[in-house]
Write a protein that holds these residues in place. Structure first.
Motif, PDB file in Angstrom:
ATOM      1  N   THR A   1       0.849  -1.194   0.000  1.00  0.00           N
ATOM      2  CA  THR A   1       0.000   0.000   0.000  1.00  0.00           C
ATOM      3  C   THR A   1       0.884   1.242   0.000  1.00  0.00           C
ATOM      4  O   THR A   1       1.881   1.292   0.713  1.00  0.00           O
ATOM      5  N   TRP A   2       0.515   2.237  -0.790  1.00  0.00           N
ATOM      6  CA  TRP A   2       1.256   3.497  -0.884  1.00  0.00           C
ATOM      7  C   TRP A   2       0.307   4.629  -0.527  1.00  0.00           C
ATOM      8  O   TRP A   2      -0.770   4.760  -1.105  1.00  0.00           O
ATOM      9  N   ARG A   3       0.676   5.425   0.463  1.00  0.00           N
ATOM     10  CA  ARG A   3      -0.161   6.527   0.915  1.00  0.00           C
ATOM     11  C   ARG A   3       0.611   7.832   0.859  1.00  0.00           C
ATOM     12  O   ARG A   3       1.832   7.848   0.952  1.00  0.00           O
ATOM     13  N   GLY A   4      -0.121   8.922   0.770  1.00  0.00           N
ATOM     14  CA  GLY A   4       0.519  10.228   0.797  1.00  0.00           C
ATOM     15  C   GLY A   4      -0.525  11.327   0.748  1.00  0.00           C
ATOM     16  O   GLY A   4      -1.734  11.085   0.807  1.00  0.00           O
ATOM     17  N   MET A   5      -0.051  12.561   0.636  1.00  0.00           N
ATOM     18  CA  MET A   5      -0.934  13.721   0.544  1.00  0.00           C
ATOM     19  C   MET A   5      -0.442  14.638  -0.564  1.00  0.00           C
ATOM     20  O   MET A   5       0.752  14.927  -0.657  1.00  0.00           O
ATOM     21  N   ILE A   6      -1.381  15.082  -1.409  1.00  0.00           N
ATOM     22  CA  ILE A   6      -1.091  16.059  -2.455  1.00  0.00           C
ATOM     23  C   ILE A   6      -1.614  17.406  -1.986  1.00  0.00           C
ATOM     24  O   ILE A   6      -2.804  17.543  -1.673  1.00  0.00           O
ATOM     25  N   VAL A   7      -0.727  18.390  -1.913  1.00  0.00           N
ATOM     26  CA  VAL A   7      -1.092  19.737  -1.480  1.00  0.00           C
ATOM     27  C   VAL A   7      -1.064  20.649  -2.702  1.00  0.00           C
ATOM     28  O   VAL A   7      -0.035  20.768  -3.372  1.00  0.00           O
ATOM     29  N   LEU A   8      -2.196  21.257  -2.994  1.00  0.00           N
ATOM     30  CA  LEU A   8      -2.301  22.147  -4.151  1.00  0.00           C
ATOM     31  C   LEU A   8      -1.983  23.573  -3.726  1.00  0.00           C
ATOM     32  O   LEU A   8      -2.573  24.099  -2.787  1.00  0.00           O
ATOM     33  N   THR A   9      -1.037  24.176  -4.411  1.00  0.00           N
ATOM     34  CA  THR A   9      -0.649  25.567  -4.134  1.00  0.00           C
ATOM     35  C   THR A   9      -0.677  26.335  -5.461  1.00  0.00           C
ATOM     36  O   THR A   9       0.382  26.653  -6.025  1.00  0.00           O
ATOM     37  N   PRO A  10      -1.872  26.609  -5.991  1.00  0.00           N
ATOM     38  CA  PRO A  10      -1.958  27.246  -7.312  1.00  0.00           C
ATOM     39  C   PRO A  10      -1.335  28.624  -7.369  1.00  0.00           C
ATOM     40  O   PRO A  10      -1.000  29.113  -8.444  1.00  0.00           O
ATOM     41  N   GLY A  11      -1.172  29.282  -6.224  1.00  0.00           N
ATOM     42  CA  GLY A  11      -0.533  30.595  -6.227  1.00  0.00           C
ATOM     43  C   GLY A  11       0.980  30.527  -6.318  1.00  0.00           C
ATOM     44  O   GLY A  11       1.645  31.548  -6.502  1.00  0.00           O
ATOM     45  N   GLY A  12       1.539  29.329  -6.192  1.00  0.00           N
ATOM     46  CA  GLY A  12       2.988  29.194  -6.270  1.00  0.00           C
ATOM     47  C   GLY A  12       3.461  29.092  -7.708  1.00  0.00           C
ATOM     48  O   GLY A  12       3.106  28.157  -8.430  1.00  0.00           O
ATOM     49  N   LEU A  13       4.258  30.045  -8.141  1.00  0.00           N
ATOM     50  CA  LEU A  13       4.720  30.058  -9.534  1.00  0.00           C
ATOM     51  C   LEU A  13       5.710  28.947  -9.817  1.00  0.00           C
ATOM     52  O   LEU A  13       5.783  28.420 -10.919  1.00  0.00           O
ATOM     53  N   VAL A  14       6.503  28.561  -8.816  1.00  0.00           N
ATOM     54  CA  VAL A  14       7.527  27.536  -9.006  1.00  0.00           C
ATOM     55  C   VAL A  14       6.976  26.155  -8.699  1.00  0.00           C
ATOM     56  O   VAL A  14       7.273  25.184  -9.390  1.00  0.00           O
ATOM     57  N   GLN A  15       6.132  26.045  -7.680  1.00  0.00           N
ATOM     58  CA  GLN A  15       5.664  24.747  -7.216  1.00  0.00           C
ATOM     59  C   GLN A  15       4.147  24.782  -7.038  1.00  0.00           C
ATOM     60  O   GLN A  15       3.632  25.062  -5.969  1.00  0.00           O
ATOM     61  N   PRO A  16       3.387  24.492  -8.100  1.00  0.00           N
ATOM     62  CA  PRO A  16       1.924  24.557  -7.988  1.00  0.00           C
ATOM     63  C   PRO A  16       1.320  23.443  -7.148  1.00  0.00           C
ATOM     64  O   PRO A  16       0.172  23.540  -6.742  1.00  0.00           O
TER      65      PRO A  16
END
Length: 348
Positions: free
Chosen positions: A303-318
């Motif tokens: 099993t593989w778990r994790g979290m995706i964090v959306l940062t649409p305001g980040g120009l380098v790392q969305p």
């Protein structure tokens, strides 16, 4: 003439048997070790193959979440890209993909994805979970009671939590600092990193019912920066703990939102027959930009778990991925794919 000394009878046979026994034991140990090495090698190959497939699924999820529009309880794939249910539609014409529109629900239900073999993929809006980093004393107390802790211990859950995360050694009323833990250690004096760390509070691990913890564990998250709580994606356990309602009330809310998602906190409270509000300033009906995912293999226990964090305001790392964790399912059980809906999305 001196007679030759006669050899004692029966000496050679025991010696041969002893040597044979030792050699047999050595061979058995070698065979067992070889078998163990082969099993470890097979497990390692299985783990690597699963990780390759899981990370492909993870990349698909990340692309979908960062390019498709959100609704109150789902990602609506193939829909216009600039739709915004909170701020209203944009003045410009929406960009339509031309693909069939489909929902990917953010309530943790399993989807079937075939990547060189079956995988189950679930996505859970983190704002639908019990965020221990942003909840009140009443929520900690109800969680402790749900986990089987006696009332006296449940009353101390929040003060112990505050002393655990603060950097000083000043003891809160009913809390605990390092001297109160004895040989068990003491507070980390920093924010908690994972939900399981809550069990490190004084008296929690010994008093918690493991079966109850396993049932509630997936409904807990630690996210200090997240303030929203989404009643449209929360599992029953989170609704019960957050709003002090019973199982029947939580199930009524889940049945209602399957067809008509809640548009306001008032709608939800009327449905469950409650007036309790943890924090009226929160956003209660929309995803919070953090998605917990779980990818399970249909052929092995990985099993593989994790979290995706959306940062649409980040120009380098969305977006960024954190809290990734590889584990084996309990009792080494492969994922059950019989009731999983086929994942209705592919990158385009």
């Amino acid at each position: 003439m001196a007679c030759c000394k006669r050899k004692r009878p029966g000496f050679a046979l025991p010696a041969v048997l002893a040597v044979t026994g030792v050699v047999t034991i050595v061979f058995l140990v070698a065979i067992t070790a070889l078998s163990s090495l082969q099993a470890e090698a097979a497990s390692a190959r299985s783990r690597v193959r699963f990780l390759q497939r899981a990370m492909t699924a993870e990349a698909t999820l990340a692309y979908m979440l960062s390019t498709e529009p959100f609704r109150t309880n789902a990602v609506l794939t193939g829909a216009p890209r600039n739709a915004n249910e909170i701020a209203g539609p944009a003045m410009t014409d929406p960009v339509v993909s031309g693909l069939p529109t489909a929902e990917v629900r953010l309530d943790g239900r399993p989807y079937l994805m075939d990547l060189q073999g079956p995988l189950t993929v679930s996505v859970q809006d983190a704002s639908g979970l019990i965020n221990l980093a942003r909840t009140t004393e009443a929520v900690h107390r109800r969680l402790a009671a749900r986990l089987g802790l006696p009332s006296a211990t449940a009353q101390t859950a929040y003060p112990l939590y505050l002393d655990y995360i603060d950097p000083d050694d000043l003891r809160t009323l009913n809390g605990g600092e390092r001297s109160d833990y004895g040989v068990a250690g003491g507070p980390a004096d920093r924010p908690m990193l994972r939900p399981a760390e809550w069990l490190a509070l004084k008296g929690m691990r010994d008093g918690v019912d493991p079966r109850r913890w396993n049932a509630v564990r997936q409904a807990i998250v630690i996210e200090p920066a997240m303030t929203a709580f989404n009643v449209n994606t929360a599992p029953a356990a989170a609704l019960e703990v957050m709003f002090d309602i019973g199982p029947a009330q939580a199930e009524a809310a889940i049945r209602r939102r399957e067809t008509t998602p809640f548009q306001s906190l008032e709608e939800f409270l009327q449905t469950v027959g409650s007036t309790y509000v943890d924090d009226p300033e929160r956003l209660y009906v929309f995803p919070g930009g953090r998605i917990v995912y779980e990818i399970r293999d249909g052929r092995s226990a990985w099993t593989w778990r994790g979290m995706i964090v959306l940062t649409p305001g980040g120009l380098v790392q969305p977006l960024w991925i954190k809290q990734t964790e590889l584990m084996e399912a309990p009792r080494r059980a492969a994922a059950d794919t019989t009731n999983a809906t086929r994942f209705p999305y592919a990158p385009h």
